[in-house]
Write a protein that holds these residues in place. Structure first.
Motif, PDB file in Angstrom:
ATOM      1  N   ARG A  37       0.886  -1.296  -0.101  1.00 13.08           N
ATOM      2  CA  ARG A  37       0.015   0.035   0.190  1.00 13.08           C
ATOM      3  C   ARG A  37       0.900   1.259   0.217  1.00 13.08           C
ATOM      4  O   ARG A  37       1.954   1.451   0.816  1.00 13.08           O
ATOM      5  CB  ARG A  37      -0.938  -0.135   1.401  1.00 13.08           C
ATOM      6  N   LEU A  38       0.552   2.270  -0.953  1.00 15.65           N
ATOM      7  CA  LEU A  38       1.242   3.373  -1.111  1.00 15.65           C
ATOM      8  C   LEU A  38       0.947   4.486   0.006  1.00 15.65           C
ATOM      9  O   LEU A  38       1.829   5.151   0.660  1.00 15.65           O
ATOM     10  CB  LEU A  38       1.175   4.031  -2.416  1.00 15.65           C
ATOM     11  N   TYR A  39      -0.532   4.321   0.407  1.00 14.20           N
ATOM     12  CA  TYR A  39      -0.881   5.565   1.465  1.00 14.20           C
ATOM     13  C   TYR A  39      -1.720   4.610   2.568  1.00 14.20           C
ATOM     14  O   TYR A  39      -1.713   3.553   2.497  1.00 14.20           O
ATOM     15  CB  TYR A  39      -1.868   6.645   0.646  1.00 14.20           C
ATOM     16  N   SER A  40      -1.788   5.573   3.608  1.00 12.73           N
ATOM     17  CA  SER A  40      -2.575   5.230   4.766  1.00 12.73           C
ATOM     18  C   SER A  40      -3.966   4.464   4.246  1.00 12.73           C
ATOM     19  O   SER A  40      -4.532   4.866   3.345  1.00 12.73           O
ATOM     20  CB  SER A  40      -2.499   5.918   5.951  1.00 12.73           C
ATOM     21  N   ILE A  41      -4.454   3.984   5.262  1.00 13.00           N
ATOM     22  CA  ILE A  41      -5.873   3.302   4.779  1.00 13.00           C
ATOM     23  C   ILE A  41      -6.936   4.274   4.859  1.00 13.00           C
ATOM     24  O   ILE A  41      -7.936   4.042   4.415  1.00 13.00           O
ATOM     25  CB  ILE A  41      -6.297   1.995   5.935  1.00 13.00           C
ATOM     26  N   ASP A  87      -9.698  10.802   3.576  1.00 15.90           N
ATOM     27  CA  ASP A  87      -9.003  12.108   3.702  1.00 15.90           C
ATOM     28  C   ASP A  87      -9.625  12.920   2.753  1.00 15.90           C
ATOM     29  O   ASP A  87      -9.876  14.201   2.942  1.00 15.90           O
ATOM     30  CB  ASP A  87      -7.530  11.933   3.866  1.00 15.90           C
ATOM     31  N   TRP A  88      -9.768  12.395   1.377  1.00 16.13           N
ATOM     32  CA  TRP A  88      -9.679  13.177   0.133  1.00 16.13           C
ATOM     33  C   TRP A  88     -11.196  12.868  -0.524  1.00 16.13           C
ATOM     34  O   TRP A  88     -11.602  13.502  -1.549  1.00 16.13           O
ATOM     35  CB  TRP A  88      -8.971  12.674  -0.792  1.00 16.13           C
ATOM     36  N   ASN A  89     -11.927  12.177   0.280  1.00 15.45           N
ATOM     37  CA  ASN A  89     -13.479  11.629  -0.145  1.00 15.45           C
ATOM     38  C   ASN A  89     -13.387  11.234  -1.794  1.00 15.45           C
ATOM     39  O   ASN A  89     -13.970  11.554  -2.798  1.00 15.45           O
ATOM     40  CB  ASN A  89     -14.472  13.023  -0.365  1.00 15.45           C
ATOM     41  N   LEU A  90     -12.407  10.174  -1.936  1.00 14.53           N
ATOM     42  CA  LEU A  90     -12.258   9.535  -3.180  1.00 14.53           C
ATOM     43  C   LEU A  90     -13.462   8.625  -3.333  1.00 14.53           C
ATOM     44  O   LEU A  90     -13.394   7.709  -2.249  1.00 14.53           O
ATOM     45  CB  LEU A  90     -10.882   8.899  -3.242  1.00 14.53           C
ATOM     46  N   GLY A  91     -14.194   8.554  -4.228  1.00 20.57           N
ATOM     47  CA  GLY A  91     -15.044   7.345  -4.505  1.00 20.57           C
ATOM     48  C   GLY A  91     -14.276   6.226  -5.091  1.00 20.57           C
ATOM     49  O   GLY A  91     -13.295   6.450  -5.510  1.00 20.57           O
ATOM     50  N   THR A  92     -15.058   5.208  -5.402  1.00 22.57           N
ATOM     51  CA  THR A  92     -14.488   4.066  -5.940  1.00 22.57           C
ATOM     52  C   THR A  92     -14.189   4.041  -7.480  1.00 22.57           C
ATOM     53  O   THR A  92     -13.439   3.140  -8.169  1.00 22.57           O
ATOM     54  CB  THR A  92     -15.227   2.667  -5.490  1.00 22.57           C
TER      55      THR A  92
END
Length: 455
Positions: A226-230, A235-240
């Protein structure tokens, strides 16, 4: 693991006074001719060759001729409206097949589970309705393709003075999801780069540092870990559905008061090619000033995606005052996440808000034996009738303690009692109790250790 797999890791580095370089290679490679969990026939291998990277196409018929036995669930082939289907049979004179049924999504299969017997399950064919399958099982097996994952990295660091530091990293990946097939191989390779820089601007009573970090990750790059934290997606409100080449910029200032604490402001900019753009402002502080301890962590997000826009405010603050072996303190936590659909201008189900404040007091040494009591009050707002409205309030009484701490044993006790009060008068208050007691003991110079947990 479905195939014999070779895992390889190699690398090397060189360092000098101001420069350092390194290169590393990681490889996982399945041997496609040495399966472990499945025995592939020539027909099944050809199915994988024609499937490319699509797992939905990696399915094969599961039926094979078998002899009659009272201890088997067997099927015969029969025609139904010009369609060949499997029908359960216990007639030894029929041509019988052993069939394995795999569960698929609802309305994607033509068979349903009829009943469960002591020796197995019996499945039954259901005719499609208006061309739509009515079952969720199919007489197929899922084939697993052999894979290959390789990541090569080259990294370096330049440190000309004590006040300046620059480092970089370049990664190239090769991710083949099906070694039987050359189809869909155009997206196997990907590139990622990262560069960091840090510069001391001021050194006296306060030390002031400027820093910057830029990352570019191509959409086809595949990382081993994994590149970033879970929490990165939240944190960014990223959708699927957020995909594409990623560009991530971080810059900021850090002000440090030696032996006292630091203050950090950080600006972040995240973009996914064409379908997401967002920026975050982050403010963190941590200070130990005589008997006072102050901690703060806050952020504000403003994002614009293909289908939605959002604003997300978060903050956590804690202040603690120590006197002798005692301490008192207070805390404030809040979140306000508002995401709206671009077409309807309505809040999404992701939208919510809460505010929590609390007070606590303790005695002892927080690293040894101590007791701390706390009270916290929280207000929760959720999406209701298209608006973010108050849905409940809660009060929590907390006990946190370590009652025993020696070289051979320790005993901890944590208790939370919460009362949830709903705004809706039709809902009753919900009291709840969570507690946990942990006792550790060590014997014979820690040769034997025991743990007892009660929850």
């Amino acid at each position: 693991q479905n195939y014999t797999r070779f895992v390889t890791y190699a690398g090397g580095s060189h360092e000098s006074k101001k420069w350092s370089f390194g290169s590393y290679l990681y490889s996982e490679n399945d041997l496609k001719n040495q399966p472990l969990q499945q025995s592939l026939s020539a027909e099944q291998a050809q199915i994988l060759a024609n499937a490319g990277d699509n797992p939905d196409l990696m399915v094969a018929p599961s039926a094979y001729l078998d002899s009659y036995s009272d201890n088997k669930i067997l099927y015969k082939k029969t025609m139904l409206n010009a369609i060949e289907v499997f029908e359960y049979s216990n007639n030894p004179d029929d041509v019988l097949y052993n069939v394995r049924f795999s569960q698929v999504a609802a309305n994607k299969g033509n068979y349903v589970l009829k009943n469960s017997a002591a020796i197995g399950r019996i499945y039954e064919y259901i005719e499609p309705l208006n061309g739509i399958p009515q079952g969720n099982y199919e007489p197929v097996i899922q084939l697993v393709a052999p894979i290959k994952t390789q990541v090569a990295t080259f990294l370096g660091k330049y440190n000309p003075t004590e006040k300046t530091l620059i480092d970089f990293e370049i990664g190239v990946s090769n991710n083949d999801k099906n070694l039987f097939s050359s189809l869909d191989d155009s997206n196997n390779q990907g590139l990622a780069t990262k560069i960091n820089a840090r510069q001391r601007l001021f050194s006296k009573k306060w030390n002031v540092d400027a820093f910057a970090n830029y990352q570019f990750i191509a959409k086809d790059f595949s990382s081993v870990e994994r590149l970033y934290s879970i929490e990165f997606g939240r944190d960014w409100n990223l959708g699927t559905t957020i995909i594409g080449n990623q560009s991530y910029l971080v810059s900021g200032l850090q002000m440090t008061l030696p032996e006292k604490g630091n203050w950090v402001y950080q600006f972040e900019k995240l973009d996914y090619s064409g379908n997401f753009s967002g920026n975050r402002h982050i403010l963190n502080a941590s200070f130990n000033l005589n008997q006072w301890k102050i901690r703060n962590s806050g952020s504000f997000l403003n994002s614009d995606a293909t289908a939605s826009t959002s604003k997300f405010l978060r903050n956590q603050t804690q202040i603690k005052y120590h006197f002798k072996k005692n301490w008192i303190g207070g805390s404030l936590k809040l979140e306000d996440n508002q995401e709206k659909d671009k077409i309807t201008n309505q809040f999404s189900a992701l939208s919510q808000r809460f505010t929590e404040y609390g007070f606590f007091a303790g005695r002892g040494d927080s690293t040894k034996v101590f007791v701390e009591l706390g009270y916290f009050k929280r207000a929760n707002d959720s999406l209701l009738n298209g608006m973010i409205q108050r849905v409940n309030n809660s009060q929590t009484f907390a006990l946190r303690s370590k009652l025993i701490q020696t070289s051979k044993s320790d005993l901890s006790l944590f208790v939370n009692y919460r009362v949830l009060d709903f705004v809706d008068a039709a809902k009753k208050n919900e009291p709840s109790l969570n507690s946990r007691m942990i006792y550790n003991d060590r014997f014979f110079n820690q040769l034997i250790q025991s743990t007892t947990v009660f929850e």
